[in-house]
Design a protein around this motif. Structure first.
Motif, PDB file in Angstrom:
ATOM      1  N   GLY A 187      26.505  38.618  57.387  1.00 31.04           N
ATOM      2  CA  GLY A 187      25.773  38.154  57.425  1.00 31.04           C
ATOM      3  C   GLY A 187      24.540  37.953  56.428  1.00 31.04           C
ATOM      4  N   ILE A 188      25.083  38.773  55.258  1.00 28.43           N
ATOM      5  CA  ILE A 188      23.907  38.094  53.934  1.00 28.43           C
ATOM      6  C   ILE A 188      24.013  37.295  53.305  1.00 28.43           C
ATOM      7  N   PRO A 189      23.482  36.034  52.706  1.00 24.85           N
ATOM      8  CA  PRO A 189      23.703  35.332  51.947  1.00 24.85           C
ATOM      9  C   PRO A 189      24.384  35.070  50.592  1.00 24.85           C
ATOM     10  N   ASN A 190      25.572  35.118  50.227  1.00 24.54           N
ATOM     11  CA  ASN A 190      25.892  35.149  49.408  1.00 24.54           C
ATOM     12  C   ASN A 190      26.549  33.816  48.484  1.00 24.54           C
ATOM     13  N   CYS A 191      27.188  34.347  47.201  1.00 26.56           N
ATOM     14  CA  CYS A 191      27.989  33.344  46.238  1.00 26.56           C
ATOM     15  C   CYS A 191      29.104  34.345  45.278  1.00 26.56           C
ATOM     16  N   MET A 192      29.641  33.588  45.440  1.00 29.12           N
ATOM     17  CA  MET A 192      30.586  33.262  43.906  1.00 29.12           C
ATOM     18  C   MET A 192      30.953  32.236  42.897  1.00 29.12           C
ATOM     19  N   VAL A 193      30.649  33.099  41.979  1.00 27.44           N
ATOM     20  CA  VAL A 193      30.707  32.548  40.429  1.00 27.44           C
ATOM     21  C   VAL A 193      32.360  32.572  39.340  1.00 27.44           C
ATOM     22  N   ALA A 194      33.216  31.536  39.430  1.00 24.44           N
ATOM     23  CA  ALA A 194      34.450  32.181  39.402  1.00 24.44           C
ATOM     24  C   ALA A 194      34.983  30.828  38.842  1.00 24.44           C
ATOM     25  N   GLU A 195      36.814  30.417  37.932  1.00 21.28           N
ATOM     26  CA  GLU A 195      36.807  29.929  37.427  1.00 21.28           C
ATOM     27  C   GLU A 195      37.597  28.966  37.935  1.00 21.28           C
ATOM     28  N   ALA A 196      38.199  28.902  39.471  1.00 23.37           N
ATOM     29  CA  ALA A 196      39.095  29.226  40.723  1.00 23.37           C
ATOM     30  C   ALA A 196      39.652  29.374  41.844  1.00 23.37           C
ATOM     31  N   THR A 197      39.670  28.953  42.913  1.00 23.82           N
ATOM     32  CA  THR A 197      39.245  29.330  44.040  1.00 23.82           C
ATOM     33  C   THR A 197      40.362  30.600  44.109  1.00 23.82           C
ATOM     34  N   ALA A 198      40.478  31.111  45.018  1.00 26.07           N
ATOM     35  CA  ALA A 198      42.175  32.028  45.239  1.00 26.07           C
ATOM     36  C   ALA A 198      43.021  31.397  45.538  1.00 26.07           C
ATOM     37  N   GLU A 199      43.030  30.735  46.774  1.00 25.74           N
ATOM     38  CA  GLU A 199      44.369  29.669  46.346  1.00 25.74           C
ATOM     39  C   GLU A 199      44.575  28.524  45.272  1.00 25.74           C
ATOM     40  N   GLN A 200      43.849  28.120  44.669  1.00 25.49           N
ATOM     41  CA  GLN A 200      44.541  27.695  43.416  1.00 25.49           C
ATOM     42  C   GLN A 200      44.898  29.313  42.387  1.00 25.49           C
ATOM     43  N   ILE A 201      43.957  30.377  42.091  1.00 20.59           N
ATOM     44  CA  ILE A 201      44.613  31.257  41.884  1.00 20.59           C
ATOM     45  C   ILE A 201      45.821  31.778  41.825  1.00 20.59           C
ATOM     46  N   TRP A 202      46.116  32.301  43.066  1.00 20.77           N
ATOM     47  CA  TRP A 202      47.360  33.049  44.308  1.00 20.77           C
ATOM     48  C   TRP A 202      48.848  31.760  43.888  1.00 20.77           C
ATOM     49  N   GLY A 203      48.718  30.555  43.644  1.00 21.02           N
ATOM     50  CA  GLY A 203      49.155  28.912  42.727  1.00 21.02           C
ATOM     51  C   GLY A 203      49.755  29.266  42.115  1.00 21.02           C
ATOM     52  N   GLY A 204      49.535  29.681  41.116  1.00 23.75           N
ATOM     53  CA  GLY A 204      48.883  29.753  39.280  1.00 23.75           C
ATOM     54  C   GLY A 204      48.483  29.262  38.571  1.00 23.75           C
ATOM     55  N   SER A 205      47.290  29.006  39.066  1.00 23.82           N
ATOM     56  CA  SER A 205      45.936  28.327  37.651  1.00 23.82           C
ATOM     57  C   SER A 205      46.553  29.343  36.921  1.00 23.82           C
ATOM     58  N   ASN A 206      46.179  30.607  36.519  1.00 19.85           N
ATOM     59  CA  ASN A 206      45.947  31.679  35.799  1.00 19.85           C
ATOM     60  C   ASN A 206      47.349  32.284  35.502  1.00 19.85           C
ATOM     61  N   PRO A 207      48.134  31.989  35.050  1.00 26.08           N
ATOM     62  CA  PRO A 207      50.045  32.690  34.785  1.00 26.08           C
ATOM     63  C   PRO A 207      49.673  34.360  34.193  1.00 26.08           C
ATOM     64  N   ASN A 208      48.319  34.717  33.808  1.00 28.91           N
ATOM     65  CA  ASN A 208      47.882  35.863  33.679  1.00 28.91           C
ATOM     66  C   ASN A 208      47.409  36.895  34.526  1.00 28.91           C
ATOM     67  N   TYR A 209      47.573  35.549  35.826  1.00 26.26           N
ATOM     68  CA  TYR A 209      46.786  36.742  36.876  1.00 26.26           C
ATOM     69  C   TYR A 209      47.686  37.894  37.022  1.00 26.26           C
ATOM     70  N   HIS A 210      47.116  38.989  37.233  1.00 25.03           N
ATOM     71  CA  HIS A 210      47.884  40.125  37.795  1.00 25.03           C
ATOM     72  C   HIS A 210      49.081  40.658  37.136  1.00 25.03           C
ATOM     73  N   ARG A 211      48.761  40.360  35.983  1.00 20.36           N
ATOM     74  CA  ARG A 211      49.605  40.599  34.761  1.00 20.36           C
ATOM     75  C   ARG A 211      49.742  41.847  33.245  1.00 20.36           C
ATOM     76  N   THR A 212      50.529  42.108  33.180  1.00 22.51           N
ATOM     77  CA  THR A 212      50.010  42.719  31.804  1.00 22.51           C
ATOM     78  C   THR A 212      49.234  41.937  30.455  1.00 22.51           C
ATOM     79  N   THR A 213      50.028  40.459  30.268  1.00 28.21           N
ATOM     80  CA  THR A 213      49.156  40.249  30.363  1.00 28.21           C
ATOM     81  C   THR A 213      47.844  39.525  30.218  1.00 28.21           C
ATOM     82  N   ASP A 214      46.973  39.522  31.054  1.00 26.12           N
ATOM     83  CA  ASP A 214      45.705  39.423  30.948  1.00 26.12           C
ATOM     84  C   ASP A 214      45.072  39.622  30.005  1.00 26.12           C
TER      85      ASP A 214
END
Length: 277
Positions: A187-214
């Motif tokens: 119940g605490i007001p909150n905010c995230m600053v990011a390059e993309a949404t989780a859905e976009q990232i999980w969908g491949g917006s950053n090809p290095n996500y969770h890889r050794t190339t990050d």
């Protein structure tokens, strides 16, 4: 991650902050690295505080041996560490905790423990930075999101980002994956600053996500700078910095208190000249 926790603890201590390592449990049967908590005392003399945070842990397809995590999430950690550097000499009305969480990749374990064990803390809100340095396409908007439909701080940070980054669009979303989740469901007001949404990232917006190339090679410092501006201006305004360049009255925070942002200066790699907001 223990090495990173100890290194960042030493960094915050070098800036003069009181720093605590907060153990919280295990991951895959092994002791987890602790959360790193640096505290800036406010002039108000209460236990009320705002949090700026990021997760310190990383993961990859070789998680035990090679998980560089430059974007996910050294980029977010850099914002928290820069905020601590920039604000160290400016009094604030409210306390600030600069927090680097561990266990985020195992579904926000460190942040959940921190929020569930507040001690004397009275949380007023949190800004989380997670994956802030990969610009998929020129003009990619900064994502400003909140969890559990607690929109006040996210709306505020979005306004600040548009003011200080007038050439960069902002995309507003409801999103819980990442450490704002722990605050949102408490119940605490909150905010995230990011390059993309989780859905976009999980969908491949950053090809290095969770890889050794990050690695740093694939990141975009100018985009990182603009995400940093949004998050750091947000925490500076919220905590009510006493010396700054503009007073802002925000109706959603009562309309009767000035919100003042410090004249923060951000530095890009290789550039010794500060860049003023």
């Amino acid at each position: 991650c223990f090495v990173a926790a100890n290194w960042t603890k030493a960094y915050f201590e070098s800036l003069g902050y009181q720093v605590t390592l907060q153990p919280w449990g295990t991951v895959d049967g092994y002791p987890a690295a602790p959360n790193v908590i640096a505290r800036k005392q406010g002039t108000r003399g209460t236990n009320e505080l705002f949090v700026i945070c990021a997760h310190l842990d990383s993961i990859s397809n070789q998680k035990w041996t090679n998980a560089p995590g430059a974007d996910d999430n050294a980029s977010g950690c850099a914002i928290v560490m820069e905020a601590a550097l920039l604000l160290k000499n400016y009094p604030t009305e409210y306390n600030i905790e600069f927090v680097l969480f561990t266990g985020e990749e195992q579904w926000m374990l460190g942040s959940s423990y921190y929020v569930a064990n507040p001690g004397s803390r009275q949380f007023l809100g949190a800004i989380n930075a997670d994956m802030t340095a990969y610009e998929k396409n020129p003009g990619t908007p900064i994502v400003v999101a909140q969890c559990n439909n607690l929109t006040s701080i996210a709306d505020y940070v979005a306004q600040l980002s548009q003011y200080y980054n007038p050439l960069r669009a902002v995309a507003r979303h409801e999103q819980c994956p990442s450490d704002q989740w722990a605050f949102g469901y408490a119940g605490i007001p909150n905010c995230m600053v990011a390059e993309a949404t989780a859905e976009q990232i999980w969908g491949g917006s950053n090809p290095n996500y969770h890889r050794t190339t990050d690695t740093w090679t694939y990141l975009h410092p100018s985009f990182q700078r603009e995400c940093a501006v949004a998050a750091i201006a947000g925490i500076a305004h919220l905590a009510n910095v006493s010396n700054g360049m503009a007073a802002v009255i925000m109706p959603e925070y009562g309309g009767d208190r000035s919100r003042i942002v410090v004249e923060v200066q951000l530095r890009e790699p290789g550039n010794t000249q500060p860049i003023g907001l």
